[in-house]
Design a protein around this motif. Structure first.
Motif, PDB file in Angstrom:
ATOM      1  N   HIS A 191      -3.488   0.043  -3.403  1.00  0.00           N
ATOM      2  CA  HIS A 191      -3.614   0.883  -4.638  1.00  0.00           C
ATOM      3  C   HIS A 191      -5.094   1.176  -4.615  1.00  0.00           C
ATOM      4  N   THR A 200      -1.476   4.370 -10.537  1.00  0.00           N
ATOM      5  CA  THR A 200      -1.657   4.004  -8.858  1.00  0.00           C
ATOM      6  C   THR A 200      -1.405   2.115  -9.357  1.00  0.00           C
ATOM      7  N   THR A 243       2.866   0.639  -0.345  1.00  0.00           N
ATOM      8  CA  THR A 243       1.991   1.843  -1.257  1.00  0.00           C
ATOM      9  C   THR A 243       2.628   2.759  -1.056  1.00  0.00           C
TER      10      THR A 243
END
Length: 362
Positions: A191, A200, A243
């Motif tokens: 992140h 994020t 992610t």
């Protein structure tokens, strides 16, 4: 979708551009050999038009004919596309891969990176998986229902939106933790929450929430910039990375090269009910038509599709076929049969035939 009484899987063949017409048939050859050796359900292959050839014959890189048939299939193999070379009116549209991912909500892009013994890997011990959220994040071409998340309110200002939603983050996090539970039980969230706190940071917080449901899985996290350094230095310490879209695209290219070559980097794009096998590399137009391309990534993507089908339908035969392909690739490379990018002399067709023969004699 197949049921216990169905005798075959129906899988699409979308050759794509560049080296696609060489590496996709190589994957088909090996997959057929594997299901035969495993005594698994055979595959009914369904060729469908896509890419530059489809523009010539159907006036579209992704014809309505193809889109109409895909929902009837159990999955498909997608060759690489060279959308940058399409006529201008087609370049302005979402590329075929992005359109398929968006239309079928293929939210999970699973990209393993594992070095092959005897190949020139930068990090021989690497064995990890990048789990990439595939539908939103900072990818403007698929982060909105209609239109794009990238726009210009004036000629001098360009804006891109990053979209992060709880449902999308929850489902990709669960994919990562389920995958890790069958591997080395370690998930790393990547992140940039120190700067992108509301986006994020949201991704990180929700991954931590989902991680609490998997107490047996270790959870840690790193900023995207630091993660690139950690991968170069100690990639073998990581198991499953989860992610957002753009970060995942970048990291999976890095991990593919660390494992030896993007030519060996496979992937699948999956929802809960369908999957698309797609090598992580591009169309390599410079070597197209020369029988030089490394088909490992496409072959291994086909193995991932078989494993996905086996898991979804509780089909031990499909999972066995997937394992035979993975073992066949390792054995073939270890024996010295390699394409030029891995220091060998084998052609695309020679390599595929060698893997198929290895599987057949196992």
């Amino acid at each position: 979708m197949p049921t216990d009484h169905q005798q075959t899987y129906r899988l699409g063949i979308l050759l794509g551009d560049g080296i696609g017409p060489e590496i996709v048939p190589a994957a088909v050859e090996v997959m057929d050999a594997a299901v035969a050796a495993a005594g698994a359900k055979p595959i009914d292959w369904v060729p469908l038009p896509l890419g530059a050839a489809a523009i010539e014959t159907h006036g579209s890189a992704l014809p309505t004919e193809t889109m109409a048939v895909l929902p009837e299939l159990d999955g498909w193999l997608l060759g690489p596309h060279d959308s940058a070379s399409y006529p201008a009116e087609h370049r302005a549209q979402l590329n075929p891969s992005g359109m398929l991912r968006k239309h079928f909500d293929l939210f999970a892009n699973i990209r393993p990176a594992k070095a092959f013994e005897g190949t020139p890997a930068l990090l021989p011990g690497i064995d990890l998986v990048v789990v990439r959220e595939n539908t939103e994040g900072f990818y403007a071409d698929r982060s909105t229902y209609k239109g794009t998340g990238e726009y210009m309110p004036t000629p001098d200002v360009a804006i891109a939106m990053g979209i992060f939603t709880r449902p999308a983050i929850e489902r990709i996090a669960r994919q990562a933790f389920e995958l890790a539970r069958g591997r080395r039980k370690h998930v790393t969230v990547v992140h940039k929450a120190n700067v992108l706190r509301l986006t994020t940071g949201f991704f990180l917080d929700i991954c931590r929430e989902i991680g609490a449901e998997y107490p047996e899985v270790e959870l840690d996290d790193f900023h995207i910039d630091a993660m690139t350094v950690h991968l170069v230095r100690r990639a073998a310490d990581f198991d499953v990375l989860v992610t957002e879209n753009m970060f995942g695209d970048i990291l999976s290219d890095l991990t593919g090269e660390l494992a030896g070559s993007l030519g060996i980097a496979p992937s699948i794009n999956a929802s809960l009910d369908r999957a698309m096998a797609q090598a992580a590399h591009g169309s390599a137009p410079d070597i197209a038509g020369r029988n030089l391309a490394n088909p490992i990534a496409m072959i291994n993507s086909g193995a991932m599709l078989l494993d996905w089908l086996g898991t979804r339908h509780d089909d031990a035969g499909a999972r066995k076929a997937a394992a035979l392909i993975e073992n066949g690739l390792v054995t073939t490379v270890r024996a010295g049969t390699r394409t030029t990018d891995l220091g060998g002399t084998a052609s695309t067709t020679d390599f595929a035939a060698a893997v198929a023969a290895t599987i057949g004699s196992a």
